[in-house]
Design a protein around this motif. Structure first.
Motif, PDB file in Angstrom:
ATOM      1  N   GLU A 476      53.751 -16.471 -15.401  1.00 12.63           N
ATOM      2  CA  GLU A 476      54.551 -17.596 -14.925  1.00 12.63           C
ATOM      3  C   GLU A 476      55.203 -17.308 -13.575  1.00 12.63           C
ATOM      4  O   GLU A 476      55.502 -18.227 -12.828  1.00 12.63           O
ATOM      5  CB  GLU A 476      55.602 -17.968 -15.983  1.00 12.63           C
ATOM      6  CG  GLU A 476      54.973 -18.604 -17.211  1.00 12.63           C
ATOM      7  CD  GLU A 476      55.983 -19.032 -18.271  1.00 12.63           C
ATOM      8  OE1 GLU A 476      57.174 -18.699 -18.124  1.00 12.63           O
ATOM      9  OE2 GLU A 476      55.582 -19.694 -19.241  1.00 12.63           O
ATOM     10  N   MET A 477      55.398 -16.000 -13.258  1.00  6.57           N
ATOM     11  CA  MET A 477      55.926 -15.641 -11.935  1.00  6.57           C
ATOM     12  C   MET A 477      55.019 -16.180 -10.837  1.00  6.57           C
ATOM     13  O   MET A 477      55.479 -16.621  -9.785  1.00  6.57           O
ATOM     14  CB  MET A 477      55.994 -14.117 -11.792  1.00  6.57           C
ATOM     15  CG  MET A 477      56.980 -13.474 -12.698  1.00  6.57           C
ATOM     16  SD  MET A 477      58.585 -13.504 -11.940  1.00  6.57           S
ATOM     17  CE  MET A 477      59.518 -12.717 -13.206  1.00  6.57           C
ATOM     18  N   GLU A 479      52.656 -18.592 -11.367  1.00  5.32           N
ATOM     19  CA  GLU A 479      52.519 -20.043 -11.517  1.00  5.32           C
ATOM     20  C   GLU A 479      53.691 -20.764 -10.865  1.00  5.32           C
ATOM     21  O   GLU A 479      53.522 -21.859 -10.330  1.00  5.32           O
ATOM     22  CB  GLU A 479      52.411 -20.395 -13.000  1.00  5.32           C
ATOM     23  CG  GLU A 479      51.095 -19.918 -13.581  1.00  5.32           C
ATOM     24  CD  GLU A 479      50.968 -20.145 -15.074  1.00  5.32           C
ATOM     25  OE1 GLU A 479      49.844 -20.034 -15.580  1.00  5.32           O
ATOM     26  OE2 GLU A 479      51.988 -20.413 -15.737  1.00  5.32           O
ATOM     27  N   ALA A 480      54.862 -20.111 -10.877  1.00  9.14           N
ATOM     28  CA  ALA A 480      56.024 -20.725 -10.237  1.00  9.14           C
ATOM     29  C   ALA A 480      55.794 -20.874  -8.738  1.00  9.14           C
ATOM     30  O   ALA A 480      56.252 -21.838  -8.123  1.00  9.14           O
ATOM     31  CB  ALA A 480      57.274 -19.889 -10.503  1.00  9.14           C
ATOM     32  N   VAL A 481      55.072 -19.931  -8.144  1.00 12.54           N
ATOM     33  CA  VAL A 481      54.753 -20.060  -6.722  1.00 12.54           C
ATOM     34  C   VAL A 481      53.785 -21.211  -6.509  1.00 12.54           C
ATOM     35  O   VAL A 481      53.958 -22.048  -5.623  1.00 12.54           O
ATOM     36  CB  VAL A 481      54.110 -18.754  -6.180  1.00 12.54           C
ATOM     37  CG1 VAL A 481      53.636 -18.963  -4.750  1.00 12.54           C
ATOM     38  CG2 VAL A 481      55.083 -17.595  -6.273  1.00 12.54           C
ATOM     39  N   ARG A 482      52.791 -21.268  -7.383  1.00 10.15           N
ATOM     40  CA  ARG A 482      51.735 -22.261  -7.156  1.00 10.15           C
ATOM     41  C   ARG A 482      52.241 -23.681  -7.344  1.00 10.15           C
ATOM     42  O   ARG A 482      51.901 -24.576  -6.576  1.00 10.15           O
ATOM     43  CB  ARG A 482      50.567 -21.955  -8.090  1.00 10.15           C
ATOM     44  CG  ARG A 482      50.024 -20.551  -7.818  1.00 10.15           C
ATOM     45  CD  ARG A 482      48.681 -20.334  -8.429  1.00 10.15           C
ATOM     46  NE  ARG A 482      47.731 -21.278  -7.898  1.00 10.15           N
ATOM     47  CZ  ARG A 482      46.606 -21.596  -8.524  1.00 10.15           C
ATOM     48  NH1 ARG A 482      46.322 -21.043  -9.677  1.00 10.15           N
ATOM     49  NH2 ARG A 482      45.765 -22.447  -7.984  1.00 10.15           N
ATOM     50  N   ILE A 483      53.075 -23.895  -8.349  1.00 11.04           N
ATOM     51  CA  ILE A 483      53.533 -25.269  -8.589  1.00 11.04           C
ATOM     52  C   ILE A 483      54.422 -25.730  -7.435  1.00 11.04           C
ATOM     53  O   ILE A 483      54.501 -26.905  -7.118  1.00 11.04           O
ATOM     54  CB  ILE A 483      54.254 -25.398  -9.943  1.00 11.04           C
ATOM     55  CG1 ILE A 483      54.378 -26.857 -10.365  1.00 11.04           C
ATOM     56  CG2 ILE A 483      55.624 -24.753  -9.908  1.00 11.04           C
ATOM     57  CD1 ILE A 483      53.107 -27.475 -10.841  1.00 11.04           C
ATOM     58  N   LEU A 484      55.060 -24.768  -6.753  1.00  8.45           N
ATOM     59  CA  LEU A 484      55.889 -25.142  -5.601  1.00  8.45           C
ATOM     60  C   LEU A 484      55.050 -25.333  -4.343  1.00  8.45           C
ATOM     61  O   LEU A 484      55.580 -25.598  -3.277  1.00  8.45           O
ATOM     62  CB  LEU A 484      56.953 -24.081  -5.349  1.00  8.45           C
ATOM     63  CG  LEU A 484      58.155 -24.123  -6.296  1.00  8.45           C
ATOM     64  CD1 LEU A 484      59.061 -22.936  -6.065  1.00  8.45           C
ATOM     65  CD2 LEU A 484      58.931 -25.420  -6.102  1.00  8.45           C
ATOM     66  N   GLY A 485      53.731 -25.146  -4.454  1.00 12.03           N
ATOM     67  CA  GLY A 485      52.873 -25.457  -3.320  1.00 12.03           C
ATOM     68  C   GLY A 485      52.247 -24.250  -2.648  1.00 12.03           C
ATOM     69  O   GLY A 485      51.547 -24.385  -1.653  1.00 12.03           O
ATOM     70  N   GLY A 486      52.485 -23.050  -3.181  1.00 11.85           N
ATOM     71  CA  GLY A 486      51.868 -21.865  -2.585  1.00 11.85           C
ATOM     72  C   GLY A 486      50.536 -21.585  -3.236  1.00 11.85           C
ATOM     73  O   GLY A 486      50.344 -21.848  -4.413  1.00 11.85           O
ATOM     74  N   VAL A 495      54.977 -12.207  -4.383  1.00 17.60           N
ATOM     75  CA  VAL A 495      55.576 -11.926  -5.694  1.00 17.60           C
ATOM     76  C   VAL A 495      54.909 -10.735  -6.384  1.00 17.60           C
ATOM     77  O   VAL A 495      55.560  -9.747  -6.716  1.00 17.60           O
ATOM     78  CB  VAL A 495      55.512 -13.180  -6.602  1.00 17.60           C
ATOM     79  CG1 VAL A 495      55.978 -12.840  -8.000  1.00 17.60           C
ATOM     80  CG2 VAL A 495      56.369 -14.288  -6.008  1.00 17.60           C
TER      81      VAL A 495
END
Ligand SMILES: Nc1ncnc2c1ncn2[C@@H]1O[C@H](COP(=O)(O)OP(=O)(O)OP(=O)(O)O)[C@@H](O)[C@H]1O
Ligand SMILES: [Mg+2]
Lengths: 580, 354
Positions: A476-477, A479-486, A495
């Motif tokens: 999820e570390m 995935e948190a980047v990806r959902i924010l657009g990274g 990360v």
């Protein structure tokens, strides 16, 4: 392809709406290409050398098939004897190691023995002193008549001859046991750390005393760990090259590795290959056995959550235990180290500790006069460092692919990464020689062949460490980047990489140190242009130049200690004593 | 104007249908919960909305544009959504401020503007004073607030939350769920909230979608899901209830031991065998029938009781009936076990379920 805004603009930076999926063209499936690339690398560095080894053993000159080499390699009793000798040596080493390590591990983890930190450090020290160096130390200590221990004995008793002879099976086992007991120590302590006091309390309540509890409850719980350690030590000792070459040859006690060397130096790679394969099979089946044993449910009792642990109060026995631990450290570390240091600064080591025997001439000779010493040192560091980077980079990418399920068939790559674990170094070397020494590649004597062989050899450690490191980072570390657009790459860079840094430093050191000391593989692949420090040390021992050898060994140890100390600083004191 | 629409969304793992033909329309600015027991497919649905998992059939559309379908999906980073993860997934290598600012950095918002926006959002979640801390130095509730701030700072088109409160202790959970609702009232971000805790769903949501075995059984406002459950599963999963069966007769509905005229029901399905859900809270115990006005009196006796502090839990058996009905009563309404009583029943609160 115009971007539009979703929902109302709520007065803040408006959010760009993604392009509709319908516009996405289904592009070429690049994942297959990536898989092929890594599979190809692993085939080159893992599969091909072993296949070549097998091929050499059955091929005739004109490309036909034959079992001739096997017949030849096993037709003489001498060759058979070496095989039997090897097994005896391996069993003896494993037994001695268990006697040394199990009480120490128990005392360090579960009792109030004084100096536990010191004992742990000496165990680690016993392991990071390369075995060929302690072998030389023991030659100086217990060589027939001339060794220190024998001289002391003769002086004390007036006997005409010394009583110790390091050039014997007993000598061989002592040196190997004192080096390899590290593995049982680590396995056993890890298992003991998971046995809770409650389990032991249960026995105490039923009326069992501390000793009875230790034997009836604790020992059975850690038996799988001990057996696992025994198997590893058996395998390590039968695959070791340096100690037998220094001890077993003068002892006229041929073992498989010395026999392999003989075939090899007679330019009979085909015979060596045929002779090596049983060793490979033994290794594979014993490691299979170990896995099977650890997978059985008896071990899962220990695998549970630890619960509270209290230290067993030994009373006066704590000093007895400490005395034993001290004896082991003296034998494994301090005695060999002392005589080596003495030799390094003596005109002649046999003349003993006297002021007029002191000299810096050997140091001077090695550092400033000898043509090969400093280049060999530089090569050792360079090759080991490069191999450690290469192994880690390869292992990390593959571990990431497997853990994140990015490619189909990732498991195949993982399997190939772990495969060299079952290949003894000496066999790997022969395989590499067979595969890459002859034309068209003609890599014999180059830096590349050694670096690649080291990389292959240490790939399993690198892979295990990479998997362990990645497992500690929650998906999820990322995935948190990806959902924010990274993108995935940004997630890895910002990360994953920073979070992995520490464990990667630890892993790098765990690879660098053995690579820097590696002898079994290097000895078969090195020529004048790529000679590394370990090979040079071995050459000196064959020439009996123990004083100069001691200086070289000292240099190697200093590098090792510095690197390990850096590891302690960055990763914590325990990183080499944990079960990998 | 619809924002987010799931159309016949299906996801299988092997032969197992984790999400089965789900249809759901979430309006702009609406807060919808996916509520259901463990393993019913909530997380899988949410991850498909986020783009981490591809559907095996059906589609996900935003404003009529297909984001996910069986033939291909837009990756999560291109969806303009935000998500709060069960593990929080706060990056431990960045400070609170850097965590919150990361989404702005990706969107290349100029530093000075970003700084203002970070401060603003941190104030909204009452974390302004902790911007320079590292996550390891925060409590669970504070980490939760950081996760919230990080998700809303980019003004997402859709906010997704996967059991964000399940790692918190009970008090904090209550505090944070009103916090989440408060933020929603202020920002009106379209939100999908996954939880298996009905109180959480009730307190936060505009509508609740109750899921069971990969399917949505009912989507309605919280009080409707509670008071007018459509299926046996929904009635049983949300709150406590009595299930009673009945037969349709001419002009009346016959229960075990009593009958109720058909015209007293608000809506009756046209089938012969009926099952009703009847909440213990919608029943009342009285000593005599005289005190009951407007409701049906049913005579019987108290067979069991448990005192739970906030209310009594009685079991009531009507005369000549095998029914055992759970009835909730205020602490001051004391009835002895074995004593006769009259049950006041409002037929409008009998909910026929499938
Ligand atoms: N990657 C997967 N492979 C196989 N099965 C899966 C996978 N992911 C989910 N499942 C299965 O799909 C079902 C639904 O899983 P999901 O995680 O959506 O449940 P959930 O409603 O979020 O439950 P919980 O409340 O426990 O989080 C479960 O039975 C689960 O075992
Ligand atoms: Mg879930």
């Amino acid at each position: 392809m115009t971007d539009t805004t979703i929902g109302q603009d709520r007065g803040q930076a408006s959010i760009q709406v993604p392009r509709p999926a319908a516009e996405q063209s289904r592009t070429f499936d690049w994942t297959l290409l990536v898989w092929l690339l890594f599979a190809a690398i692993l085939v080159l560095i893992v599969v091909n050398p072993i296949l070549r080894l097998v091929w050499e053993s059955v091929a005739t000159e004109d490309g036909g098939l034959t079992l001739d080499n096997y017949v030849k390699a096993y037709s003489r009793t001498r060759y058979w004897q070496a095989l039997i000798n090897t097994v005896v040596m391996g069993l003896g080493t494993a037994a001695l190691a268990a006697v040394l390590a199990v009480p120490l591990a128990w005392a360090c983890v579960r009792t109030d023995m004084p100096g536990r930190g010191f004992v742990r450090l000496s165990v680690l020290a016993a392991f990071i002193i390369p075995p060929y160096l302690s072998a030389v130390g023991w030659v100086l200590l217990a060589g027939p008549n001339s060794g220190w221990l024998n001289k002391v004995w003769m002086a004390l008793t007036g006997a005409p001859h010394g009583i110790f002879n390091i050039y014997s099976l007993a000598g061989l086992i002592t040196i190997m046991g004192l080096h390899l007991f590290f593995f049982i120590f680590v396995f056993t302590s890890s298992a003991l750390e998971l046995v809770s006091s409650e389990m032991e309390d249960a026995a105490n309540v039923l009326g069992a005393g501390p000793v009875k509890t230790a034997f009836k409850i604790t020992l059975p719980l850690i038996t799988p760990a001990i057996i696992g350690g025994l198997i590893i030590i058996f395998l390590q000792s039968i695959a070791l090259f340096g100690v037998p070459a220094i001890i077993a040859i003068p002892a006229r006690y041929p073992v498989v590795t010395t026999q392999l060397t003989e075939f090899f130096s007679n330019n009979r790679v085909d015979l060596a290959a045929a002779y090596a394969l049983p060793l490979l099979l033994i290794t594979m089946s014993l490691l299979g056995l170990q896995r099977w044993m650890l997978a059985r449910k008896g071990f899962t009792v220990v695998g549970g959550k630890g619960g509270e642990r209290r230290l067993v109060k030994l009373g006066a026995w704590r000093w007895v235990m400490f005395g034993y631990a001290l004896l082991v450290s003296v034998l494994a570390v301090f005695m060999p180290l002392t005589v080596l240091i003495q030799a390094a600064f003596s005109k002649a080591w046999g003349r003993g500790f006297a002021f007029d025997n002191l000299t810096l001439s050997h140091v001077n000779f090695i550092l400033f006069e000898h043509q090969g010493a400093v280049p060999a040192l530089v090569r050792s560091i360079l090759y080991a460092g490069t191999a450690a980077f290469a192994a880690l980079a390869l292992a990390l990418v593959i571990a990431y692919i497997v853990k994140r399920n990015l490619l189909k068939g990732g498991q195949v790559l993982a399997f190939l990464c772990m495969a060299p674990f079952v290949i003894p170094g000496i066999i790997l070397a022969i395989g590499f020689y067979a595969a890459y020494a002859p034309p068209p590649l003609a890599l014999a004597g180059t830096a590349l062949i050694i670096i690649v062989a080291f990389t292959t050899r240490l790939l399993p450690i690198a892979y295990q460490n990479s998997v362990a490191g990645l497992s500690s980072i929650h998906v999820e570390m990322e995935e948190a980047v990806r959902i924010l657009g990274g993108g995935r790459w940004l997630a890895v860079r910002r990360v994953v990489a920073p979070l992995l840094k520490r464990s990667l430093v630890g892993a790098w050191i765990l690879i660098f140190v053995p690579a820097c000391q590696e002898l079994s593989t290097a000895i078969f692949l090195s020529g004048p242009k790529n000679r590394v420090l370990s090979v040079l040390i071995f050459d000196f021992s064959e020439e009996g130049k123990f004083e100069q050898l001691a200086v070289l060994g000292g240099l190697l140890l200093i590098i090792t200690v510095i690197i390990v100390a850096i590891g302690f600083r960055i990763v914590g004191r325990d990183f080499m004593l944990r079960r990998q | 104007m619809p924002v987010l629409q799931l159309k016949a969304l299906t996801r299988t793992f092997g032969a197992f249908k984790a999400v089965d033909n789900v249809d759901l329309l979430i309006r702009d600015g609406e807060f919808v919960s996916l509520l259901g027991p463990s393993g019913c497919g909530k997380t899988t649905t949410l991850r498909m909305i986020a783009g981490f998992t591809d559907p095996t059939a059906g589609s996900i559309e935003v404003d009529g544009r297909v984001l996910s379908s069986a033939s291909g999906s837009l990756p999560p980073e291109k969806r303009g959504m935000s998500m709060i993860f069960q593990s929080y997934a706060i990056w431990p290598n960045m400070t609170v401020g850097q965590n919150v600012g990361f989404g702005l950095e990706i969107r290349k918002i100029p530093a000075d503007q970003a700084k203002k926006r970070i401060a603003e959002v941190l104030d909204v979640v009452q974390m302004g004073h902790l911007a320079d801390r590292y996550p390891a130095e925060l409590s669970g509730g504070q980490q939760q607030r950081v996760a919230l701030a990080r998700a809303i700072v980019v003004n997402p088109a859709v906010l997704l939350l996967d059991e964000p409160l399940s790692n918190l202790d009970a008090n904090l959970r209550e505090e944070m769920r009103s916090e989440i609702r408060r933020l929603h009232e202020a920002l009106k971000i379209t939100t999908v909230y996954v939880t298996h805790d009905q109180a959480e769903a009730m307190a936060t949501s505009d509508r609740i979608a109750v899921m069971n075995k990969g399917r949505i059984e009912q989507v309605d406002a919280p009080y409707i899901v509670y008071s007018r459950p459509k299926t046996r599963f929904v009635a049983g999963f949300i709150g406590r209830t009595n299930f009673i069966t009945a037969k349709r007769e001419a002009g009346a509905v016959r229960f075990d031991g009593f009958a109720i005229p058909a015209d007293r029901f608000s809506d009756l399905p046209g089938i012969a065998d009926l099952t009703f859900s009847l909440r213990p809270q919608s029943l009342k115990l009285e000593r005599t029938a005289a005190t009951i006005n407007g409701r049906l009196p049913i005579a019987g006796q108290v067979t069991k009781r448990v005192f739970l502090g906030e209310h009594w839990d009685y079991t009531f058996q009507p005369v000549n009936s095998g029914l055992h009905l759970k009835v909730a009563a205020a602490p001051s309404d004391v009835f002895e076990v074995g004593s006769s009583a009259v049950l006041a029943l409002d037929p409008a609160l009998l909910v026929a379920i499938e």
